[in-house]
Design a protein around this motif. Structure first.
Motif, short mmCIF file in Angstrom:
data_model
loop_
_atom_site.label_atom_id
_atom_site.label_comp_id
_atom_site.label_asym_id
_atom_site.label_seq_id
_atom_site.Cartn_x
_atom_site.Cartn_y
_atom_site.Cartn_z
N GLU A 429 0.83 -1.21 0.00
CA GLU A 429 0.00 0.00 0.00
C GLU A 429 0.86 1.26 0.00
O GLU A 429 0.55 2.24 -0.68
N ARG A 430 1.96 1.24 0.74
CA ARG A 430 2.87 2.40 0.72
C ARG A 430 3.45 2.62 -0.67
O ARG A 430 3.60 3.75 -1.12
N GLN A 431 3.79 1.51 -1.35
CA GLN A 431 4.35 1.67 -2.70
C GLN A 431 3.31 2.20 -3.66
O GLN A 431 3.62 2.97 -4.58
N ARG A 432 2.05 1.84 -3.47
CA ARG A 432 0.98 2.40 -4.29
C ARG A 432 0.84 3.91 -4.04
O ARG A 432 0.60 4.68 -4.98
N VAL A 433 1.02 4.32 -2.79
CA VAL A 433 1.00 5.76 -2.47
C VAL A 433 2.17 6.47 -3.17
O VAL A 433 2.01 7.56 -3.71
N SER A 434 3.34 5.82 -3.17
CA SER A 434 4.50 6.40 -3.85
C SER A 434 4.25 6.54 -5.35
O SER A 434 4.63 7.54 -5.97
N ILE A 435 3.58 5.56 -5.94
CA ILE A 435 3.25 5.64 -7.36
C ILE A 435 2.24 6.75 -7.61
O ILE A 435 2.35 7.52 -8.58
N ALA A 436 1.24 6.87 -6.72
CA ALA A 436 0.25 7.95 -6.85
C ALA A 436 0.93 9.31 -6.77
O ALA A 436 0.59 10.24 -7.53
N ARG A 437 1.87 9.46 -5.85
CA ARG A 437 2.60 10.73 -5.73
C ARG A 437 3.38 11.02 -7.01
O ARG A 437 3.40 12.16 -7.49
N ALA A 438 4.03 10.00 -7.57
CA ALA A 438 4.79 10.21 -8.80
C ALA A 438 3.87 10.57 -9.96
O ALA A 438 4.24 11.37 -10.83
N LEU A 439 2.66 10.01 -9.99
CA LEU A 439 1.71 10.29 -11.07
C LEU A 439 1.03 11.65 -10.90
O LEU A 439 0.44 12.16 -11.86
N ALA A 440 1.09 12.23 -9.70
CA ALA A 440 0.42 13.50 -9.44
C ALA A 440 0.93 14.61 -10.36
O ALA A 440 0.18 15.51 -10.75
N GLY A 441 2.22 14.54 -10.71
CA GLY A 441 2.79 15.56 -11.60
C GLY A 441 2.49 15.31 -13.07
O GLY A 441 2.95 16.07 -13.92
N GLU A 442 1.71 14.27 -13.37
CA GLU A 442 1.37 13.91 -14.75
C GLU A 442 2.63 13.82 -15.62
O GLU A 442 2.77 14.49 -16.64
N PRO A 443 3.58 12.94 -15.21
CA PRO A 443 4.87 12.88 -15.91
C PRO A 443 4.76 12.22 -17.28
O PRO A 443 3.88 11.39 -17.53
N ASP A 444 5.70 12.59 -18.15
CA ASP A 444 5.82 11.91 -19.45
C ASP A 444 6.59 10.60 -19.29
O ASP A 444 6.34 9.64 -20.03
N LEU A 445 7.52 10.57 -18.35
CA LEU A 445 8.35 9.39 -18.11
C LEU A 445 8.34 9.07 -16.63
O LEU A 445 8.55 9.95 -15.79
N LEU A 446 8.09 7.81 -16.28
CA LEU A 446 8.11 7.38 -14.89
C LEU A 446 9.28 6.41 -14.70
O LEU A 446 9.35 5.37 -15.36
#
Length: 542
Positions: A429-446
């Motif tokens: 669940e923590r890693q899912r939160v980390s992914i959500a935080r990374a997606l918050a900036g609407e990145p082109d590359l993850l």
């Protein structure tokens, strides 16, 4: 068959009023390996700590029996006095824990840490103990053992530290070795070496081994018998071949299905797409201090690659190969010494000011350890909102709360998780939160830097499914960094294999796995635990 070295009957462990281990029983005989397997929280380590008298938790109670039988007699470990346990631990029972970095004393030389138990349990003099320490470092395959006796833990790699831990555990020729997730933090090649090392020592000394792991693939390589734990209960106990061939419990079948295996289908072929990221001639050096002055480490050497939009590039190699340095350079955490990188024809390394801030938004990053990559004092909502505030993507508290709820839903978490703290979440669940935080900036590359390495195999499988779903639905582009080629095959369209900072193979994933060109790639593939276990009879030499 002789009496078991360790016999545990109806072991029960309670913390306060709650029972967390429910009547577990097992035996392990001389020369035999018992594998105890289950997810985090299943009670694996708690069971073994209680059975060996090492459990020291406030309010803990232990019931049942745990009998250690050696040539000198039998000892009842449950309820034994501290003095009796001190005479057993280190002398008759050796321990190898998951993280050698925290298990070794950073202030003592390797020689002192090995000779300590020899002087305490075998009453050896300093010179005799030193000679035995040298023998042990040689036996565990540590290079230049004479010099390493005077070394400190920080001067060793992770695999070398774990070899030292095995040397310490085996110093007094114990009747029983407890190996608690000893390879989880290691590369697959180092893991294979540690597995073979323990098997060789077991053949030489006839030691009984209890090997704890969350990965049935590893258990299949080391164990004769298997105990599967779930929520503190033994749901299945059988020989390793029976567990793999005829699993009797749904949970065991789930663990088997979650194993990363070479040969499984990768992602569907991606349509021809434009190049999103183009890296050419990347070169990174680090200046370090040594006892004889300054030195330079050439971390990345003239590296070039491309990532097509909507695809995944798997970047694979052992620890120290330069993988994470590539991620650090692309995210601005490290300044490269040479090379170029363009994201949609925009210079990644040369941007400054507001353009640099915009570039940081376009490249997201998910770290390896979900426990240390989020602020333990911030609620989930605050963690995910941070990039929204920094980049001005959601104006006002209501808009941010709505966007946080959308991101949580995107990664498969309920909206009420927004009010929770990290300690209230599991690792997955923590890693899912980390992914959500990374997606918050609407990145082109993850960039996913070993994003599943710290997770149980079942949780890892669910996170990989999530990443594949997000890529299909949102057209995300990934740089997936890992040391395990089985996982890389599962997610990657193209693969770049690194060794000592340089590329050794860079090809489409299907071609590389069908016919690897480089010997190093073949070694990485060979180190992945196979689908079938080592089918051996209990007590037979491995």
């Amino acid at each position: 068959m002789t009496d078991p070295v360790l016999s545990v009957r109806d072991l029960r462990v309670g913390i306060g009023r709650r029972e967390i281990v429910h009547g577990v029983s097992f035996d392990v005989h001389r020369g035999q390996t018992l594998g105890i397997v289950g997810e985090s929280g299943s009670g694996k380590s708690m069971t073994v700590l209680a059975a060996t008298g090492l459990l020291d938790a406030p309010g803990a109670t232990v019931a049942g029996t745990s009998t250690l039988t050696t040539e000198s007699g039998s000892v009842q470990l449950v309820g034994a006095s501290n003095r009796r346990l001190r005479s057993v631990h280190g002398g008759q029972i050796g321990f190898v824990f998951q993280d050698p970095g925290t298990s070794l004393n950073p202030l003592l030389t390797l020689e002192r840490q090995i000779t300590e138990s020899l002087e305490a349990h075998r009453k050896m003099g300093r010179q005799q103990a030193r000679g035995r320490a040298l023998e042990l470092l040689t036996a565990v395959g540590l290079p230049d053992p004479e010099t390493k006796l005077g070394a400190y833990p920080h001067q060793l790699s992770g695999g070398q530290k774990q070899r030292v831990m095995i040397a310490i555990a085996m110093a007094c020729d114990p009747a029983l070795l407890i190996a608690d997730e000893p390879t989880t933090a290691l590369d697959v090649t180092t893991q294979a070496q540690i597995i073979e090392l323990v098997a060789q020592l077991q053949r030489d000394f006839g030691t009984a081994v209890v090997w704890i792991s969350h990965d049935l693939g590893v258990i299949g390589q080391v164990a004769d018998d298997v105990t599967v734990l779930r929520s503190g209960e033994a749901v299945e106990q059988a020989s390793v071949s029976d567990v793999f061939d005829h699993p009797g419990h749904d949970y065991t079948r789930e663990l088997l299905a979650a194993r990363p295996l070479i040969g499984r289908d990768g992602p569907p072929a991606a349509p021809d797409a434009s190049v999103l990221l183009d890296v050419a001639g990347l070169d990174v050096r680090f200046e370090i201090s040594t006892p004889v002055g300054k030195s330079s480490v050439h971390a990345v050497k003239d590296l070039s690659f491309q990532i097509r939009r909507g695809t995944t590039l798997g970047l694979v190699g052992e620890s120290g190969s330069g993988k994470s340095t590539v991620a650090a350079a692309l995210t601005g955490l490290v300044q490269p010494d040479a090379g170029t990188a363009t994201l949609d024809d925009v210079d990644v390394f040369g941007v400054r000011g507001s353009a640099q801030k915009a570039m940081r938004r376009r490249i997201g990053l998910v770290f390896q350890d979900p426990f240390s990559s989020v602020n333990p004092r911030a609620r989930v909502a605050a963690t995910i909102s941070e990039p929204l505030i920094v980049h001005g993507l959601a104006k006002g508290r209501h808009a941010r709360a709505q966007r946080v709820a959308e991101l949580l839903d995107l990664v498969g978490l309920p909206s009420e998780y927004a009010s929770r703290f990290p300690h209230e979440l599991s690792g997955g669940e923590r890693q899912r939160v980390s992914i959500a935080r990374a997606l918050a900036g609407e990145p082109d590359l993850l960039i996913l830097d070993e994003a599943t390495a710290a997770l149980d195999v079942s949780v890892q499988a669910r996170v990989l499914e999530l990443l594949a779903k997000l890529q299909r639905e949102l057209g995300l582009t990934y740089l997936f960094i890992a040391h395990d080629l089985a996982i890389v095959q599962q997610v990657s369209h193209d693969v770049l294999v690194m060794r000592d900072g340089a590329a050794v193979e860079y090809r489409p994933a299907a071609e590389l796995f069908a016919s690897p060109h480089d010997e190093y790639t073949r070694a990485l593939l060979a180190a992945v635990p196979p689908e079938r276990p080592r089918a051996v009879a209990p007590g037979a030499p491995k």
